[in-house]
Design a protein around this motif. Structure first.
Motif, short mmCIF file in Angstrom:
data_model
loop_
_atom_site.label_atom_id
_atom_site.label_comp_id
_atom_site.label_asym_id
_atom_site.label_seq_id
_atom_site.Cartn_x
_atom_site.Cartn_y
_atom_site.Cartn_z
N LEU A 396 10.87 1.77 -4.08
CA LEU A 396 10.94 1.78 -5.54
C LEU A 396 10.59 3.17 -6.06
O LEU A 396 9.48 3.67 -5.83
N PRO A 397 11.48 3.81 -6.79
CA PRO A 397 11.33 5.24 -7.11
C PRO A 397 10.23 5.59 -8.10
O PRO A 397 9.78 6.73 -8.15
N CYS A 398 9.81 4.63 -8.92
CA CYS A 398 8.85 4.94 -10.00
C CYS A 398 7.46 4.37 -9.76
O CYS A 398 6.53 4.63 -10.54
N LEU A 399 7.29 3.59 -8.70
CA LEU A 399 6.01 2.90 -8.48
C LEU A 399 4.88 3.89 -8.23
O LEU A 399 4.96 4.73 -7.33
N GLU A 400 3.82 3.81 -9.04
CA GLU A 400 2.69 4.74 -8.94
C GLU A 400 1.37 4.05 -8.65
O GLU A 400 0.49 4.64 -8.04
N ARG A 401 1.22 2.80 -9.13
CA ARG A 401 -0.04 2.09 -8.93
C ARG A 401 0.25 0.73 -8.30
O ARG A 401 1.05 -0.06 -8.83
N LEU A 402 -0.40 0.47 -7.17
CA LEU A 402 -0.17 -0.77 -6.42
C LEU A 402 -1.51 -1.35 -6.01
O LEU A 402 -2.38 -0.65 -5.50
N SER A 403 -1.69 -2.65 -6.26
CA SER A 403 -2.90 -3.34 -5.81
C SER A 403 -2.52 -4.47 -4.86
O SER A 403 -1.72 -5.34 -5.22
N LEU A 404 -3.08 -4.43 -3.66
CA LEU A 404 -2.87 -5.47 -2.66
C LEU A 404 -4.20 -6.08 -2.22
O LEU A 404 -4.26 -6.81 -1.23
N ALA A 405 -5.25 -5.79 -2.95
CA ALA A 405 -6.60 -6.24 -2.56
C ALA A 405 -6.66 -7.76 -2.44
O ALA A 405 -5.93 -8.50 -3.11
N ASP A 406 -7.52 -8.21 -1.54
CA ASP A 406 -7.77 -9.64 -1.35
C ASP A 406 -6.53 -10.40 -0.89
O ASP A 406 -6.33 -11.56 -1.25
N ASN A 407 -5.69 -9.75 -0.09
CA ASN A 407 -4.60 -10.42 0.62
C ASN A 407 -4.95 -10.42 2.11
O ASN A 407 -5.69 -9.55 2.58
N PRO A 408 -4.41 -11.35 2.88
CA PRO A 408 -4.70 -11.38 4.31
C PRO A 408 -4.36 -10.08 5.03
O PRO A 408 -5.05 -9.68 5.99
N LEU A 409 -3.33 -9.35 4.60
CA LEU A 409 -2.92 -8.12 5.28
C LEU A 409 -3.96 -7.01 5.17
O LEU A 409 -3.91 -6.01 5.91
N CYS A 410 -4.91 -7.17 4.26
CA CYS A 410 -5.91 -6.11 4.06
C CYS A 410 -6.87 -5.96 5.25
O CYS A 410 -7.57 -4.95 5.36
N ILE A 411 -6.90 -6.96 6.14
CA ILE A 411 -7.81 -6.87 7.29
C ILE A 411 -7.17 -6.14 8.46
O ILE A 411 -7.82 -5.88 9.48
N VAL A 412 -5.89 -5.78 8.34
CA VAL A 412 -5.21 -5.03 9.40
C VAL A 412 -5.86 -3.66 9.56
O VAL A 412 -6.13 -2.98 8.55
N PRO A 413 -6.14 -3.21 10.80
CA PRO A 413 -6.72 -1.87 10.99
C PRO A 413 -5.84 -0.79 10.36
O PRO A 413 -4.61 -0.86 10.44
#
Length: 469
Positions: A396-413
């Motif tokens: 996505l060409p304009c995306l500047e701020r992304l929050s993925l906190a508190d998802n299962p993928l956040c525990i990936v090293p």
């Protein structure tokens, strides 16, 4: 709510139903009844004495009307019971003496200013007489309760002067002048009874057509069936906030739909038979209907074509429909609903810049891959478990701020660098989970990109060799 309960023609009754000893003095429990509604208040004898002093001075009430003060044995059961009956007769006599409009001091004593329409409107009128002009000049938000708006609505229906008490400060004209010019209004209701009364505030209807210049209105803890005259605000209203009050967008935006089910929005052509044409909300740019019980986005959104900010968070949405009618929509909050995926959502959110999907049940981002104008995306507290899902939003060409906190993928090293790597050359431009990338993270991203490019080159070579063979 029975309208007649507060009408001027119903009887006003007062009884002293009991007493209680507080420290070293007796408090009398008074029950006031107006029509079907009643409330209780508590006063000691000294309060009665102060009331009587004011009435004898202002209204020439007979001095002997109030039972005399007792010093010895004043708290004995027999004296308290006798005085209770005498004070009850005293109050009943006052109500008979002032059948049309109670003097202000008596109205306050019996809490008419809190529960009875004449008292409520008189108190509000006097407040606005003193502070109305200052409040209007300051441009502050003015708060009213449904009970006050109900009292105004009912008072205007009565065939009586706007100032029956004779006190110019209590004239209804002060209220009407204020409401005609007010720009910012908040209506705060309650669930259950009001104060010590049996009045259910969420059953009181009130008419908003007395407001002529509102730019912003907030309605909390009401029912859509209570609200009359909201469409009269269409010519000027820019912001509409409604919380804990509705289960349907239609009930709020198109109250006429109950009377004209086959309606069409103004300016929309149709081949289907219609019963009426509904004018649009031409000036409404912000609609906040968060914290309600809305299950679907219905076609009433056709009536709000100018809306730029739409908040439907904390509802019960499982699908996203009809938003293609909101051509100007750039900020959308759908957080804390029941969304699992948004397939083809780009056909309905073509110009969206901010999208909040926090607190849903999303496990795939495939539906977001074509939101090319998206700048801010909140996906926190969902069910995203695979880092591969980020590849759908990485380009996505304009995306500047992304929050993925508190998802299962956040525990990936090395979660952060692996997510940022999905943005390739734009990794340094993306703020992830409220933190900008560090130099160390960007260095690691470069390494991951190099590894990925090497894998892709090796894959291409392998494919070429397979073709030659």
């Amino acid at each position: 709510m029975d309208t007649a309960a507060f009408s001027e023609d119903v009887d006003k009754k007062v009884f002293i139903v009991g007493s209680e000893l507080v420290e070293n003095y007796t408090v009398y429990i008074i029950e006031v009844t107006v029509g079907n509604h009643k409330w209780t208040i508590k006063h000691r004898y000294s309060d009665f004495h102060d009331l009587h002093e004011r009435l004898t001075a202002e209204k020439k009430i007979d001095k002997p009307l109030l039972p005399p003060k007792k010093i010895i044995g004043k708290n004995s059961k027999s004296i308290v019971e006798k005085r209770q009956k005498e004070l009850e007769v005293y109050l009943q006599t006052l109500l008979v003496t002032f059948p049309v409009a109670a003097p202000k001091v008596l109205s306050c004593f019996l809490h008419f200013h809190q529960y009875e329409i004449s008292g409520i409107t008189a108190a509000l009128a006097e407040e606005l007489f003193h502070k109305g002009e200052v409040l209007l000049l300051a441009g502050e938000v003015f708060t009213l309760r449904p009970l006050q708006l109900y009292a105004i609505t009912q008072q205007l229906k009565l065939a009586k002067p706007t100032c029956s008490s004779g006190d110019a400060k209590a004239d209804m004209g002060h209220i009407l002048d204020f409401t005609c010019r007010l720009k910012y209004l908040k209506i705060s209701g309650t669930r259950g009874v009001v104060g010590t009364s049996n009045i259910q505030e969420d059953g009181l209807t009130f008419d908003l057509s007395i407001f002529k210049a509102l730019l912003q209105i907030e309605i909390n803890d009401c029912n859509s069936s209570q609200i009359i005259g909201l469409p009269t605000l269409k010519p000027c209203l820019a912001t509409l906030n409604v919380h804990r009050s509705v289960s349907s967008m239609m009930d709020l935006l198109v109250p006429e739909a109950s009377e004209f089910p086959l309606w069409v929005a103004e300016g929309v052509s149709t081949d289907c038979p219609v019963t009426t044409v509904i004018p649009t909300w031409k000036t409404l740019t912000t609609l906040d209907m968060s914290h309600n019980h809305i299950r679907c986005i219905d076609h009433s959104v056709k009536l709000i074509p100018e809306v730029e900010f739409l908040d439907l968070s904390y509802n019960q949405l499982s699908v996203v429909d009809h938003l293609q009618h909101l051509y100007n929509l750039v900020h959308l909050d759908l957080s804390y609903n029941r969304l699992t995926g948004l397939e083809g959502v780009h056909t309905r959110l073509g110009n969206i810049k901010t999208l909040n999907l926090a607190g849903n049940q999303m496990d795939s981002l495939a539906g977001l891959s074509k939101l090319y104008s998206l700048v801010n995306l909140d996906l926190s507290s969902n069910r995203l478990g695979q880092l591969e899902e980020v590849r759908y939003i990485g380009p996505l060409p304009c995306l500047e701020r992304l929050s993925l906190a508190d998802n299962p993928l956040c525990i990936v090293p090395d979660y952060r660098t692996k997510v940022l790597a999905q943005f390739w050359d734009r990794a340094s431009e993306v703020c992830l989970d409220s933190s900008a990338p560090t130099e160390k993270e960007l260095d690691t991203v470069e390494v991951l990109k190099a590894i990925q490019k090497a894998k892709e080159a090796k894959g291409r070579m392998s494919n070429n060799n397979d073709k030659k063979m």
